[in-house]
Enzyme design. Structure first.
Site, PDB file in Angstrom:
ATOM      1  N   THR A 180       3.791  40.707 -35.251  1.00 21.89           N
ATOM      2  CA  THR A 180       4.194  41.769 -33.712  1.00 21.89           C
ATOM      3  C   THR A 180       6.117  41.278 -34.641  1.00 21.89           C
ATOM      4  O   THR A 180       6.798  42.151 -34.044  1.00 21.89           O
ATOM      5  CB  THR A 180       4.535  40.964 -32.528  1.00 21.89           C
ATOM      6  OG1 THR A 180       4.916  39.362 -32.663  1.00 21.89           O
ATOM      7  CG2 THR A 180       2.924  41.145 -32.072  1.00 21.89           C
ATOM      8  N   THR A 195       0.266  39.752 -27.886  1.00 22.57           N
ATOM      9  CA  THR A 195       0.443  40.745 -29.176  1.00 22.57           C
ATOM     10  C   THR A 195       0.335  42.157 -28.622  1.00 22.57           C
ATOM     11  O   THR A 195       0.449  42.997 -29.313  1.00 22.57           O
ATOM     12  CB  THR A 195      -0.991  40.306 -29.561  1.00 22.57           C
ATOM     13  OG1 THR A 195      -2.067  40.661 -29.488  1.00 22.57           O
ATOM     14  CG2 THR A 195      -0.793  39.004 -30.417  1.00 22.57           C
ATOM     15  N   LYS A 212       3.731  22.633 -43.752  1.00 23.25           N
ATOM     16  CA  LYS A 212       5.703  23.426 -44.160  1.00 23.25           C
ATOM     17  C   LYS A 212       6.213  21.814 -44.768  1.00 23.25           C
ATOM     18  O   LYS A 212       7.806  21.870 -43.109  1.00 23.25           O
ATOM     19  CB  LYS A 212       5.997  23.645 -42.828  1.00 23.25           C
ATOM     20  CG  LYS A 212       5.253  25.966 -43.489  1.00 23.25           C
ATOM     21  CD  LYS A 212       5.005  26.431 -42.088  1.00 23.25           C
ATOM     22  CE  LYS A 212       6.257  27.287 -42.604  1.00 23.25           C
ATOM     23  NZ  LYS A 212       6.484  29.133 -41.369  1.00 23.25           N
ATOM     24  N   LYS A 269      -2.936  28.375 -41.982  1.00 23.36           N
ATOM     25  CA  LYS A 269      -4.023  28.362 -42.178  1.00 23.36           C
ATOM     26  C   LYS A 269      -4.329  29.608 -43.661  1.00 23.36           C
ATOM     27  O   LYS A 269      -5.007  28.908 -44.028  1.00 23.36           O
ATOM     28  CB  LYS A 269      -4.562  29.272 -41.266  1.00 23.36           C
ATOM     29  CG  LYS A 269      -4.861  28.536 -40.052  1.00 23.36           C
ATOM     30  CD  LYS A 269      -5.933  28.526 -38.916  1.00 23.36           C
ATOM     31  CE  LYS A 269      -5.347  29.909 -38.376  1.00 23.36           C
ATOM     32  NZ  LYS A 269      -4.262  29.996 -37.196  1.00 23.36           N
ATOM     33  N   ALA A 285      -4.215  38.066 -35.162  1.00 21.98           N
ATOM     34  CA  ALA A 285      -4.363  37.183 -36.293  1.00 21.98           C
ATOM     35  C   ALA A 285      -2.865  37.676 -37.116  1.00 21.98           C
ATOM     36  O   ALA A 285      -3.151  39.381 -37.190  1.00 21.98           O
ATOM     37  CB  ALA A 285      -5.434  37.089 -35.947  1.00 21.98           C
ATOM     38  N   GLY A 286      -2.467  37.552 -38.439  1.00 22.50           N
ATOM     39  CA  GLY A 286      -2.311  37.889 -39.210  1.00 22.50           C
ATOM     40  C   GLY A 286      -1.363  37.108 -40.346  1.00 22.50           C
ATOM     41  O   GLY A 286      -1.170  36.130 -40.215  1.00 22.50           O
ATOM     42  N   HIS A 287      -1.659  36.965 -40.941  1.00 24.89           N
ATOM     43  CA  HIS A 287      -0.581  36.225 -42.893  1.00 24.89           C
ATOM     44  C   HIS A 287      -1.018  36.783 -43.846  1.00 24.89           C
ATOM     45  O   HIS A 287      -1.242  38.278 -43.860  1.00 24.89           O
ATOM     46  CB  HIS A 287      -1.882  34.711 -42.795  1.00 24.89           C
ATOM     47  CG  HIS A 287      -3.009  35.071 -43.597  1.00 24.89           C
ATOM     48  ND1 HIS A 287      -3.861  34.371 -42.129  1.00 24.89           N
ATOM     49  CD2 HIS A 287      -4.192  35.501 -43.690  1.00 24.89           C
ATOM     50  CE1 HIS A 287      -5.030  34.635 -42.802  1.00 24.89           C
ATOM     51  NE2 HIS A 287      -5.067  35.126 -43.773  1.00 24.89           N
ATOM     52  N   ASP A 329      -0.067  30.262 -35.950  1.00 23.76           N
ATOM     53  CA  ASP A 329       0.490  30.757 -37.232  1.00 23.76           C
ATOM     54  C   ASP A 329       1.126  29.094 -38.454  1.00 23.76           C
ATOM     55  O   ASP A 329       2.519  28.649 -38.329  1.00 23.76           O
ATOM     56  CB  ASP A 329       1.793  30.737 -36.447  1.00 23.76           C
ATOM     57  CG  ASP A 329       2.021  32.182 -35.823  1.00 23.76           C
ATOM     58  OD1 ASP A 329       1.030  32.953 -36.071  1.00 23.76           O
ATOM     59  OD2 ASP A 329       2.635  32.182 -35.046  1.00 23.76           O
ATOM     60  N   GLU A 330      -0.183  28.550 -38.075  1.00 22.31           N
ATOM     61  CA  GLU A 330       0.023  26.661 -38.671  1.00 22.31           C
ATOM     62  C   GLU A 330       0.563  27.110 -40.665  1.00 22.31           C
ATOM     63  O   GLU A 330       0.870  25.936 -40.928  1.00 22.31           O
ATOM     64  CB  GLU A 330      -1.434  26.448 -38.088  1.00 22.31           C
ATOM     65  CG  GLU A 330      -1.221  25.168 -36.948  1.00 22.31           C
ATOM     66  CD  GLU A 330      -2.633  26.563 -35.994  1.00 22.31           C
ATOM     67  OE1 GLU A 330      -2.897  27.735 -36.691  1.00 22.31           O
ATOM     68  OE2 GLU A 330      -2.713  26.017 -35.129  1.00 22.31           O
ATOM     69  N   THR A 360       4.100  37.524 -38.553  1.00 24.94           N
ATOM     70  CA  THR A 360       3.665  38.467 -39.262  1.00 24.94           C
ATOM     71  C   THR A 360       3.071  39.533 -38.300  1.00 24.94           C
ATOM     72  O   THR A 360       3.246  40.993 -38.719  1.00 24.94           O
ATOM     73  CB  THR A 360       2.151  37.882 -40.053  1.00 24.94           C
ATOM     74  OG1 THR A 360       2.182  36.533 -40.248  1.00 24.94           O
ATOM     75  CG2 THR A 360       2.404  38.501 -41.633  1.00 24.94           C
ATOM     76  N   GLN A 419      -5.256  31.998 -34.686  1.00 25.86           N
ATOM     77  CA  GLN A 419      -5.019  32.140 -33.647  1.00 25.86           C
ATOM     78  C   GLN A 419      -5.238  29.898 -33.751  1.00 25.86           C
ATOM     79  O   GLN A 419      -5.399  29.851 -34.773  1.00 25.86           O
ATOM     80  CB  GLN A 419      -5.607  31.785 -32.680  1.00 25.86           C
ATOM     81  CG  GLN A 419      -4.661  33.551 -31.801  1.00 25.86           C
ATOM     82  CD  GLN A 419      -6.090  34.928 -32.662  1.00 25.86           C
ATOM     83  OE1 GLN A 419      -6.838  34.332 -32.757  1.00 25.86           O
ATOM     84  NE2 GLN A 419      -5.271  35.603 -33.232  1.00 25.86           N
ATOM     85  N   SER A 445       6.035  23.651 -50.011  1.00 27.74           N
ATOM     86  CA  SER A 445       6.401  25.360 -49.870  1.00 27.74           C
ATOM     87  C   SER A 445       5.436  26.149 -49.815  1.00 27.74           C
ATOM     88  O   SER A 445       3.570  25.765 -49.816  1.00 27.74           O
ATOM     89  CB  SER A 445       6.702  25.324 -51.939  1.00 27.74           C
ATOM     90  OG  SER A 445       6.120  26.184 -52.083  1.00 27.74           O
TER      91      SER A 445
HETATM   92  P1  IMP Z   1      -3.380  37.915 -27.062  1.00 25.82           P
HETATM   93  O1  IMP Z   1      -4.453  37.630 -28.206  1.00 25.82           O
HETATM   94  O2  IMP Z   1      -2.396  39.392 -27.932  1.00 25.82           O
HETATM   95  O3  IMP Z   1      -4.137  38.644 -26.174  1.00 25.82           O
HETATM   96  O4  IMP Z   1      -2.053  36.816 -27.145  1.00 25.82           O
HETATM   97  C1  IMP Z   1      -2.041  35.993 -25.795  1.00 25.82           C
HETATM   98  C2  IMP Z   1      -0.887  34.822 -26.273  1.00 25.82           C
HETATM   99  O5  IMP Z   1      -1.958  34.723 -27.578  1.00 25.82           O
HETATM  100  C3  IMP Z   1       0.129  35.038 -26.874  1.00 25.82           C
HETATM  101  O6  IMP Z   1       0.879  33.810 -26.297  1.00 25.82           O
HETATM  102  C4  IMP Z   1       0.662  35.539 -28.405  1.00 25.82           C
HETATM  103  O7  IMP Z   1       1.210  35.412 -28.662  1.00 25.82           O
HETATM  104  C5  IMP Z   1      -0.879  34.231 -28.921  1.00 25.82           C
HETATM  105  N1  IMP Z   1      -1.532  35.109 -29.879  1.00 25.82           N
HETATM  106  C6  IMP Z   1      -1.971  35.435 -30.442  1.00 25.82           C
HETATM  107  N2  IMP Z   1      -2.749  35.537 -32.180  1.00 25.82           N
HETATM  108  C7  IMP Z   1      -1.421  34.877 -32.484  1.00 25.82           C
HETATM  109  C8  IMP Z   1      -1.855  34.516 -33.472  1.00 25.82           C
HETATM  110  O8  IMP Z   1      -2.261  35.615 -34.712  1.00 25.82           O
HETATM  111  N3  IMP Z   1      -0.707  33.691 -33.975  1.00 25.82           N
HETATM  112  C9  IMP Z   1       0.294  32.785 -32.599  1.00 25.82           C
HETATM  113  N4  IMP Z   1       0.181  32.764 -31.762  1.00 25.82           N
HETATM  114  C10 IMP Z   1      -1.065  34.094 -31.278  1.00 25.82           C
END
Ligand code: IMP
Length: 418
Positions: A298, A127, A328, A18, A41-43, A15-16, A296, A221, A408
């Protein structure tokens, strides 16, 4: 003349920001490739007022001229991927899925969620999308690859055999064995939707690099969530660092050119696990509110804290970062003091590297004077003096140049330093 691929990698716990940089760089690249992770992942990217939620499809999809590769290192949930595809028209010839990517099927998500419940207070805080179970099956050599969708009957038999072998475990988890006919129908639906895009992406990427095309590798990630180099076991199940691009796409280290590391000007993490510079006071809350720090994928509130220069040095070295994009910065506007974690204290000892276990690490901070009004600044020289000092001090601590500063969410509000 063959080309080298540019790479973008997250340097913190994901969540930097990217998305903004990949979106920006995707405008000048012919191919954008995802090499690891899944729809965890998600954005969200806004183009011409329209919001697009991306989880697995590379960000190049928003540049009509760019082509997109989902590499073999990815775990692909067909149902979620098909839903994501439905946001776009004319994907044919613009989207390529590796036949060697692993399938993440609905039962993987059920296993993930059941395991988290069974872990109780030791839960990772995943997630819940099935990422860990899909990668576990891959490594245990009982996974199923995207290419197997071309023979749905055979694939269904393999999946049912897999369920029969694990019958007792699935009973405990309350996960039913699929009905064969329904399973075949489900798999055929996936095949029909995905078949036009499935190919040997290793051959494809070799060819386009050989042809000198501009290729961008998009990490997911962040480094501190890497299965080997993150805060194990509170990590994701893939290689999130730059080395993952090689195995996750079938290229070699010499194919990689410039590495851009993405970091926020502060720090966040979702899920459980060590986070030495977490701020549990009103300051942390203020970072969360100002930075809209909610997931984004969850919707979970992110844990917030200060920039961790120790973890950042670790990330810069592991990834071979050439330049940093500091995101940011404006979220720090209005704080009277801004902190940076410069070392950890563990069992009374001061440590300036990331050790085996960060569980008991306490942060040692350097305090900087805060600033106002960095929001929307587009020129480094126009930043408040304190913000400039903060950035220059960070560069010195992490031994890497901050080349890009984001002030921003707007595409335009980006400082590119000369
Ligand atoms: P998993 O990837 O769903 O198995 O989750 C393992 C860990 O990675 C958990 O702490 C999640 O919150 C974290 N995580 C997985 N994907 C992301 C992401 O895109 N951004 C931030 N944290 C993530």
């Amino acid at each position: 003349m063959s080309s080298k691929a540019d790479l973008i990698v997250g340097l913190q716990w994901g969540d930097e920001g990217k998305g903004k940089i990949v979106d920006h760089m995707a405008q000048t690249h012919d191919f954008v490739c995802r090499f690891a992770g899944g729809h965890n992942a998600g954005h969200t990217i806004v183009v011409d007022g329209k919001k697009h939620a991306l989880h697995l499809i590379p960000s190049g999809i928003l540049n009509p001229k760019a082509k997109n590769i989902v590499g073999n290192g990815v775990v692909l949930s067909p149902s979620n991927f098909i839903k994501e595809m439905s946001q776009f028209d004319n994907l044919k010839g613009r989207l390529f899925i590796s036949d060697k990517a692993h399938l993440l099927l609905p039962y993987h998500a059920l296993i993930d969620q059941a395991k988290e419940i069974l872990k109780g207070d030791k839960a990772i805080g995943t997630t819940g999308k099935g990422i860990g179970p899909a990668y576990s099956d891959k490594i245990a050599r009982v996974g199923h690859r995207v290419g197997e969708l071309f023979d749905c009957e055979k694939l269904a038999s393999k999946i049912i055999a897999y369920f029969n072998r694990k019958r007792d475990i699935f009973r405990v988890m309350n996960i039913p064995i699929p009905n064969r006919d329904e399973l075949i129908e489900e798999l055929e639906g996936y095949r029909d939707a995905l078949a036009p895009y499935i190919t040997d992406t290793t051959q494809l990427i070799w060819r386009v690099l050989y042809e000198g095309k501009r290729v961008l590798l998009e990490g997911a990630q962040g480094t501190m969530l890497d299965i080997d180099h993150g805060t194990y076991p509170y990590v994701t199940s893939s290689t999130t660092v730059s080395a993952g691009a090689c195995s996750g796409l079938g290229i070699n280290p010499k194919d990689i050119g410039k590495v851009t590391g993405i970091a926020k000007a502060y720090c966040t993490r979702v899920g459980n696990g060590p986070f030495p510079s977490e701020d549990l006071t009103q300051d942390g809350e203020r970072l969360r509110v100002n930075g809209h720090e909610f997931g984004t994928t969850t919707g979970r509130a992110r844990r917030c804290g200060w920039f961790d220069a120790v973890a950042m040095r670790h990330a810069v070295r592991i990834n071979g970062v050439d330049q940093i994009a500091l995101m940011k910065l404006d979220v720090l506007d209005g704080f009277s003091e801004v902190k940076v974690c410069v070392a950890y204290e563990i069992d009374g000892k001061k440590i300036d590297y990331v050790p085996y276990d960060l569980e008991s690490a306490k942060p040692i901070y350097k305090i900087f004077k805060g600033w106002d009004n960095s929001e929307g600044v587009k020129d480094f020289d126009k930043l408040p003096i304190e913000a400039k000092e903060y950035i220059l001090a960070i560069e010195e601590m992490i031994k890497c140049r901050v080349e890009i500063v984001s002030t921003s969410p707007d595409r335009e509000d980006t400082i590119i330093r000369k």
